[in-house]
Design an enzyme around this catalytic site. Sequence first.
Site, PDB file in Angstrom:
ATOM      1  N   HIS A 268      40.725  38.544  35.431  1.00  0.00           N
ATOM      2  CA  HIS A 268      41.296  38.609  34.208  1.00  0.00           C
ATOM      3  C   HIS A 268      40.142  38.802  33.203  1.00  0.00           C
ATOM      4  CE1 HIS A 268      44.359  38.112  31.010  1.00  0.00           C
ATOM      5  NE2 HIS A 268      43.462  37.819  30.231  1.00  0.00           N
ATOM      6  N   GLU A 269      39.174  38.125  33.088  1.00  0.00           N
ATOM      7  CA  GLU A 269      38.350  37.771  32.253  1.00  0.00           C
ATOM      8  C   GLU A 269      37.156  39.079  32.454  1.00  0.00           C
ATOM      9  OE1 GLU A 269      38.559  36.322  29.494  1.00  0.00           O
ATOM     10  OE2 GLU A 269      40.231  35.043  30.163  1.00  0.00           O
ATOM     11  N   GLU A 298      44.031  43.318  26.236  1.00  0.00           N
ATOM     12  CA  GLU A 298      44.854  42.510  27.444  1.00  0.00           C
ATOM     13  C   GLU A 298      45.151  43.450  28.442  1.00  0.00           C
ATOM     14  OE1 GLU A 298      44.580  39.347  27.339  1.00  0.00           O
ATOM     15  OE2 GLU A 298      46.190  38.844  28.687  1.00  0.00           O
TER      16      GLU A 298
END
Length: 504
Positions: A268-269, A298
């Site tokens: 995700h990061e 996002e």
Amino acid sequence: MAGNIERLKELDSEIQRLSHIAALLSWDQETYMPEGAVEERSEQKALLEGMIHERVTSLEMADIFSKLGISDSNAAVSGLTATDQAFLREAYRRYRLQSKLPTELVRKIAKETSLAVAKWAEAREKADFTIFSGNLETILTLVREKADALGYEEHIYDPLLDEFEPWMKTKELREVFQSVQKGLTALLSRITASGTKVESDFLKREYPVDKQRQLSLSVLKNMGYDFKFGRLDLSAHPFTITLGSTDVRLTNRYDPNFFPKGLFGTIHEGGHGLYELGIAPELHGSLLADGTSMGIHESQSRLWENFIGRSRAFWRWFYPQAKELFPAALADIDVATFYRGINRVEPSFIRVEADEVTYNLHIILRFNLERALVSGDLQVKDLPEAWNQESRELLGITPPDVSLGVLQDIHWSMGGIGYFPTYALGNLYAAQFFRILKQELPLVEAQVEGGNFSAILAWLREKIHSSGRVYTAGELCTRVTGESLNPEYYLQYLEEKYGAIYGI
Ligand code: CO
């Protein structure tokens, strides 16, 4: 005119440098700073924030905008390149937002939210909403004052949402969320009714943290995250932070008894980091060198985490690596069982642990409640019961206590009202982008299965990352996908993926 714009760019590049220095102080605070330094560090950061605010709202800045004829009703100057036009739009937006907020209000919000965060933590610990409710009332009063100062035409929630998702309106979001809710609740009830059991207990076996970190580093390298321009460190909550165009750092945390937390947090990061590192060099050092909205940001993290990282093709490639690092935990688990396990759907209380199907329902719940709170339709004292009612309606479950319900998230205590929707927007944008990516890169599944992500990254860079803030989220979405935000693609993606897993 050219002279004014050049001067504006000079002023902006200093503001960017100061912001990156402030970010370095924050990064250090969250990772390596000794705890005794916290008070002094807050003063250092406050000094820098003050300097930045002074520059953003300076008389010289105001003077340049007035010479260029830019005002609230007119943000365009003819005869400029698209990039310069966007630069002016964003520079004026920043000036407008910061100059409209009275310094006294900003000071009060900072003070009240730092008190409220501490009270929220205590209230959650003791599962007692009354410890925090007075602070939340104060925050709502200040947030309403903020919305009034920023101004709005339709809904008091508009300027709050706009802070995180620039140019998006409450009305549009409501319509989008209504169709998302309808589609998700229908899919969820079919999944529940299917009676299909998906095994996932093996994810809670022993997964040594050092091995998890090794796996995280391996996946980041394959994704194309370049450690020459970044790092991966530990922090209490994972985040990505930009210290400059050539320094974008990630943090993560690992749970030795829950495998998905660490690895999917890293992916995700990594998606956020690749966005920031993919911005075109000609934008470096300017305010256009940033994600265009939180929702689009996002979308990049979710695209990597869910659309790629939780796909069957990904695990056909990656599972042997995981199995080699965790031979004891995964010995009796084949790749098909593993894939189903990491995609298990079940309504649960905690948003951050929710699966892809129920996640957006958690967001819709918060969106409904915070809209009602700021507009005054819902009183703080009635909030826990309203939460439980929404939870029953959307997820079919009632939290046993407030720590698993209304007190689970830190956002409201920080005054971050208007932020939650961007998480759901990320999923929706990701689905819409990924659909086009698959059309334009027909071999994508085979590439993922071979652990080769270079074509995907090149596509994302060209279509999304490189332009930074040049296009607004809406413009970018239309440029890349040929239409504005359309939640149908997210629903279709879920339908296909979970239809196969649950045999429905
Ligand atoms: Co994120």
